[in-house]
Design an enzyme around this catalytic site. Structure first.
Site, short mmCIF file in Angstrom:
data_model
loop_
_atom_site.label_atom_id
_atom_site.label_comp_id
_atom_site.label_asym_id
_atom_site.label_seq_id
_atom_site.Cartn_x
_atom_site.Cartn_y
_atom_site.Cartn_z
N ASP A 169 3.83 -6.24 -3.54
CA ASP A 169 2.75 -6.37 -2.56
C ASP A 169 3.26 -5.88 -1.22
O ASP A 169 4.45 -6.03 -0.91
CB ASP A 169 2.31 -7.83 -2.45
CG ASP A 169 1.61 -8.33 -3.71
OD1 ASP A 169 0.95 -7.52 -4.38
OD2 ASP A 169 1.71 -9.53 -3.99
N ASP B 241 -4.55 -4.92 -6.44
CA ASP B 241 -5.26 -6.16 -6.12
C ASP B 241 -6.60 -5.85 -5.45
O ASP B 241 -7.61 -6.51 -5.73
CB ASP B 241 -4.43 -7.04 -5.19
CG ASP B 241 -3.11 -7.49 -5.80
OD1 ASP B 241 -3.01 -7.58 -7.03
OD2 ASP B 241 -2.17 -7.76 -5.02
#
Length: 147
Positions: free
Chosen positions: A112, A130
């Site tokens: 991330d 995501d």
């Protein structure tokens, strides 16, 4: 190959490509303890997420998440063939799931790097995959609530 299947395949490929390129760039240029401030509300960070969305359920391990993601992806592929009208929605969710599966298979965690915040209130870091999943789910819910 039908036109919808072709468009779906190209969409999934492009989303996966963007996801994996941005994660590669995050690995290459972001340090685990560094922050790159882009805008007053947007930073780039490097996070190795061993859990699910927002880092939850880390204790379950990467193998569990790979199996769950593969089952969900298989179900979405099945749904796509039952409902090709929503091909783009399924493309977003499938590509996002595959992008995170690739990370778990290669690294054992998901990379991330996008950090949205309002002053000191930070949303958990996330990535392109995501975002694709979230947008796909919002579109799916919206489309089904409209019926």
């Amino acid at each position: 190959m039908s036109l919808k299947l072709y468009k779906t395949s190209i969409s999934i490929f492009l989303i996966l490509l963007i996801d994996q390129i941005t994660k590669y760039l995050a690995i290459k240029f972001l340090s685990p303890d560094g922050i790159v401030k882009l805008l007053p509300f947007l930073n780039l960070v490097y996070v190795e997420n061993t859990g699910t969305a927002f880092g939850m359920f880390k204790f379950l391990g990467s193998g569990f998440f790979i199996i769950i993601a593969l089952v969900v992806t298989g179900f979405l592929v099945y749904m796509y063939f039952k409902d090709t009208q929503n091909w783009f929605i399924y493309s977003l969710i499938i590509a996002g799931a595959l992008g995170n599966i690739i990370d778990r298979l290669i690294y054992g965690y998901v990379i991330d790097f996008i950090d949205l915040h309002l002053k000191n209130l930070h949303w958990p870091a996330f990535n392109v995959a995501d975002s694709a999943i979230s947008i796909g789910i919002v579109l799916f819910v919206y489309k089904n609530l409209k019926k």
